[in-house]
Scaffold this motif. Structure first.
Motif, PDB file in Angstrom:
ATOM      1  N   TYR A  64       0.848  -1.194   0.000  1.00  0.00           N
ATOM      2  CA  TYR A  64       0.000   0.000   0.000  1.00  0.00           C
ATOM      3  C   TYR A  64       0.879   1.238   0.000  1.00  0.00           C
ATOM      4  O   TYR A  64       2.086   1.149   0.206  1.00  0.00           O
ATOM      5  N   ILE A  65       0.268   2.366  -0.239  1.00  0.00           N
ATOM      6  CA  ILE A  65       1.013   3.613  -0.305  1.00  0.00           C
ATOM      7  C   ILE A  65       0.149   4.726   0.289  1.00  0.00           C
ATOM      8  O   ILE A  65      -1.084   4.629   0.284  1.00  0.00           O
ATOM      9  N   TYR A  66       0.783   5.755   0.790  1.00  0.00           N
ATOM     10  CA  TYR A  66       0.052   6.919   1.314  1.00  0.00           C
ATOM     11  C   TYR A  66      -0.224   7.905   0.183  1.00  0.00           C
ATOM     12  O   TYR A  66       0.573   8.022  -0.760  1.00  0.00           O
ATOM     13  N   SER A  67      -1.326   8.584   0.275  1.00  0.00           N
ATOM     14  CA  SER A  67      -1.760   9.485  -0.791  1.00  0.00           C
ATOM     15  C   SER A  67      -0.783  10.622  -1.048  1.00  0.00           C
ATOM     16  O   SER A  67      -0.716  11.138  -2.167  1.00  0.00           O
ATOM     17  N   ASP A  68      -0.005  11.015  -0.044  1.00  0.00           N
ATOM     18  CA  ASP A  68       0.937  12.113  -0.229  1.00  0.00           C
ATOM     19  C   ASP A  68       2.340  11.639  -0.630  1.00  0.00           C
ATOM     20  O   ASP A  68       3.255  12.443  -0.757  1.00  0.00           O
ATOM     21  N   ASP A  69       2.502  10.359  -0.885  1.00  0.00           N
ATOM     22  CA  ASP A  69       3.789   9.809  -1.305  1.00  0.00           C
ATOM     23  C   ASP A  69       4.039  10.156  -2.769  1.00  0.00           C
ATOM     24  O   ASP A  69       3.175   9.952  -3.617  1.00  0.00           O
ATOM     25  N   LYS A  70       5.211  10.670  -3.062  1.00  0.00           N
ATOM     26  CA  LYS A  70       5.553  11.074  -4.428  1.00  0.00           C
ATOM     27  C   LYS A  70       5.608   9.884  -5.390  1.00  0.00           C
ATOM     28  O   LYS A  70       5.510  10.052  -6.591  1.00  0.00           O
ATOM     29  N   ALA A  71       5.741   8.693  -4.868  1.00  0.00           N
ATOM     30  CA  ALA A  71       5.823   7.486  -5.700  1.00  0.00           C
ATOM     31  C   ALA A  71       4.445   6.872  -5.970  1.00  0.00           C
ATOM     32  O   ALA A  71       4.362   5.758  -6.483  1.00  0.00           O
ATOM     33  N   LYS A  72       3.389   7.604  -5.657  1.00  0.00           N
ATOM     34  CA  LYS A  72       2.038   7.060  -5.797  1.00  0.00           C
ATOM     35  C   LYS A  72       1.748   6.614  -7.228  1.00  0.00           C
ATOM     36  O   LYS A  72       1.212   5.533  -7.447  1.00  0.00           O
ATOM     37  N   ASP A  73       2.101   7.425  -8.212  1.00  0.00           N
ATOM     38  CA  ASP A  73       1.841   7.061  -9.609  1.00  0.00           C
ATOM     39  C   ASP A  73       2.633   5.830 -10.025  1.00  0.00           C
ATOM     40  O   ASP A  73       2.118   4.949 -10.721  1.00  0.00           O
ATOM     41  N   ALA A  74       3.876   5.750  -9.584  1.00  0.00           N
ATOM     42  CA  ALA A  74       4.697   4.576  -9.890  1.00  0.00           C
ATOM     43  C   ALA A  74       4.122   3.331  -9.218  1.00  0.00           C
ATOM     44  O   ALA A  74       4.131   2.238  -9.802  1.00  0.00           O
ATOM     45  N   HIS A  75       3.602   3.508  -8.018  1.00  0.00           N
ATOM     46  CA  HIS A  75       2.987   2.376  -7.315  1.00  0.00           C
ATOM     47  C   HIS A  75       1.738   1.902  -8.055  1.00  0.00           C
ATOM     48  O   HIS A  75       1.514   0.704  -8.206  1.00  0.00           O
ATOM     49  N   TRP A  76       0.946   2.863  -8.539  1.00  0.00           N
ATOM     50  CA  TRP A  76      -0.251   2.512  -9.328  1.00  0.00           C
ATOM     51  C   TRP A  76       0.160   1.700 -10.559  1.00  0.00           C
ATOM     52  O   TRP A  76      -0.424   0.671 -10.856  1.00  0.00           O
ATOM     53  N   ASP A  77       1.173   2.174 -11.270  1.00  0.00           N
ATOM     54  CA  ASP A  77       1.661   1.467 -12.465  1.00  0.00           C
ATOM     55  C   ASP A  77       2.142   0.059 -12.115  1.00  0.00           C
ATOM     56  O   ASP A  77       1.875  -0.900 -12.851  1.00  0.00           O
ATOM     57  N   PHE A  78       2.850  -0.061 -11.007  1.00  0.00           N
ATOM     58  CA  PHE A  78       3.335  -1.363 -10.560  1.00  0.00           C
ATOM     59  C   PHE A  78       2.165  -2.320 -10.308  1.00  0.00           C
ATOM     60  O   PHE A  78       2.187  -3.476 -10.733  1.00  0.00           O
ATOM     61  N   CYS A  79       1.149  -1.816  -9.623  1.00  0.00           N
ATOM     62  CA  CYS A  79      -0.019  -2.652  -9.304  1.00  0.00           C
ATOM     63  C   CYS A  79      -0.728  -3.103 -10.579  1.00  0.00           C
ATOM     64  O   CYS A  79      -1.115  -4.272 -10.701  1.00  0.00           O
TER      65      CYS A  79
ATOM     66  N   VAL B 209      -2.044  -6.710  -9.190  1.00  0.00           N
ATOM     67  CA  VAL B 209      -2.262  -6.770  -7.740  1.00  0.00           C
ATOM     68  C   VAL B 209      -3.119  -5.585  -7.320  1.00  0.00           C
ATOM     69  O   VAL B 209      -3.196  -4.582  -8.034  1.00  0.00           O
ATOM     70  N   PRO B 210      -3.768  -5.674  -6.177  1.00  0.00           N
ATOM     71  CA  PRO B 210      -4.628  -4.576  -5.723  1.00  0.00           C
ATOM     72  C   PRO B 210      -3.843  -3.298  -5.461  1.00  0.00           C
ATOM     73  O   PRO B 210      -2.711  -3.340  -4.968  1.00  0.00           O
ATOM     74  N   PHE B 211      -4.458  -2.179  -5.788  1.00  0.00           N
ATOM     75  CA  PHE B 211      -3.913  -0.865  -5.440  1.00  0.00           C
ATOM     76  C   PHE B 211      -4.597  -0.423  -4.161  1.00  0.00           C
ATOM     77  O   PHE B 211      -5.830  -0.363  -4.099  1.00  0.00           O
ATOM     78  N   ILE B 212      -3.800  -0.129  -3.141  1.00  0.00           N
ATOM     79  CA  ILE B 212      -4.340   0.328  -1.860  1.00  0.00           C
ATOM     80  C   ILE B 212      -3.625   1.615  -1.469  1.00  0.00           C
ATOM     81  O   ILE B 212      -2.397   1.684  -1.482  1.00  0.00           O
ATOM     82  N   GLN B 213      -4.437   2.611  -1.121  1.00  0.00           N
ATOM     83  CA  GLN B 213      -3.910   3.926  -0.770  1.00  0.00           C
ATOM     84  C   GLN B 213      -4.491   4.377   0.561  1.00  0.00           C
ATOM     85  O   GLN B 213      -5.695   4.279   0.784  1.00  0.00           O
ATOM     86  N   LEU B 214      -3.627   4.860   1.439  1.00  0.00           N
ATOM     87  CA  LEU B 214      -4.042   5.386   2.728  1.00  0.00           C
ATOM     88  C   LEU B 214      -4.000   6.910   2.692  1.00  0.00           C
ATOM     89  O   LEU B 214      -3.037   7.486   2.181  1.00  0.00           O
ATOM     90  N   SER B 215      -5.048   7.529   3.222  1.00  0.00           N
ATOM     91  CA  SER B 215      -5.145   8.993   3.261  1.00  0.00           C
ATOM     92  C   SER B 215      -5.497   9.425   4.676  1.00  0.00           C
ATOM     93  O   SER B 215      -6.406   8.863   5.295  1.00  0.00           O
ATOM     94  N   ASN B 216      -4.800  10.434   5.139  1.00  0.00           N
ATOM     95  CA  ASN B 216      -5.099  10.984   6.456  1.00  0.00           C
ATOM     96  C   ASN B 216      -6.420  11.718   6.428  1.00  0.00           C
ATOM     97  O   ASN B 216      -6.666  12.527   5.527  1.00  0.00           O
ATOM     98  N   ILE B 217      -7.269  11.437   7.396  1.00  0.00           N
ATOM     99  CA  ILE B 217      -8.523  12.177   7.541  1.00  0.00           C
ATOM    100  C   ILE B 217      -8.361  13.206   8.646  1.00  0.00           C
ATOM    101  O   ILE B 217      -8.640  14.383   8.454  1.00  0.00           O
ATOM    102  N   ASN B 218      -7.933  12.756   9.790  1.00  0.00           N
ATOM    103  CA  ASN B 218      -7.672  13.634  10.931  1.00  0.00           C
ATOM    104  C   ASN B 218      -6.719  12.902  11.859  1.00  0.00           C
ATOM    105  O   ASN B 218      -6.178  11.862  11.496  1.00  0.00           O
ATOM    106  N   LYS B 219      -6.531  13.420  13.067  1.00  0.00           N
ATOM    107  CA  LYS B 219      -5.562  12.796  13.980  1.00  0.00           C
ATOM    108  C   LYS B 219      -5.997  11.416  14.462  1.00  0.00           C
ATOM    109  O   LYS B 219      -5.185  10.633  14.929  1.00  0.00           O
ATOM    110  N   GLU B 220      -7.276  11.092  14.290  1.00  0.00           N
ATOM    111  CA  GLU B 220      -7.799   9.827  14.793  1.00  0.00           C
ATOM    112  C   GLU B 220      -8.012   8.760  13.707  1.00  0.00           C
ATOM    113  O   GLU B 220      -7.858   7.570  13.956  1.00  0.00           O
ATOM    114  N   TYR B 221      -8.339   9.213  12.476  1.00  0.00           N
ATOM    115  CA  TYR B 221      -8.747   8.267  11.433  1.00  0.00           C
ATOM    116  C   TYR B 221      -7.932   8.382  10.152  1.00  0.00           C
ATOM    117  O   TYR B 221      -7.464   9.463   9.783  1.00  0.00           O
TER     118      TYR B 221
END
Length: 111
Positions: A3-18, A23-35
């Motif tokens: 998986y990759i974080y939404s603010d990671d500069k390698a996000k596009d490369a990770h998408w291409d790799f997936c 394989v599944p593309f999974i992205q994590l994004s910060n919502i707030n300090k809790e979620y």
């Protein structure tokens, strides 16, 4: 990398790799300090999106009940047509993202 974080500069490369490795593309994004939001994409694969969405929704519902989460943000997720976003506690996000990847890979026949 599962998986990759939404603010990671390698996000596009990770998408291409997936995409290239089917394989599944999974992205994590910060919502707030809790979620954190976990988004996954398997739309380019020959799999029933309705079936996988229903399966993930059942698993996610068990997580919500087990952790006794009741935030409005979470309940709004149930309006998704396809259940491809999961709002989780920050401290659970890495564990859940990694296991979501394993689960989806198994469903796609990659494990």
């Amino acid at each position: 990398m599962k998986y990759i974080y939404s603010d990671d500069k390698a996000k596009d490369a990770h998408w291409d790799f997936c995409e290239k490795n089917h394989v599944p593309f999974i992205q994590l994004s910060n919502i707030n300090k809790e979620y954190i939001n976990i988004f996954f994409d398997i739309t380019n694969y020959n799999i029933s999106l309705e079936e996988i969405s229903d399966d993930i929704k059942k698993l996610y519902s068990a997580y919500i009940e087990f952790c006794m989460l009741s935030d409005t943000l979470i309940h709004d997720l149930y309006d998704q047509y396809y259940f491809f976003n999961l709002i989780v506690k920050r401290e659970h996000s890495n564990f859940l993202a990694e296991n979501l990847y394993n689960y989806l890979s198994f469903k796609l026949g990659n494990l």
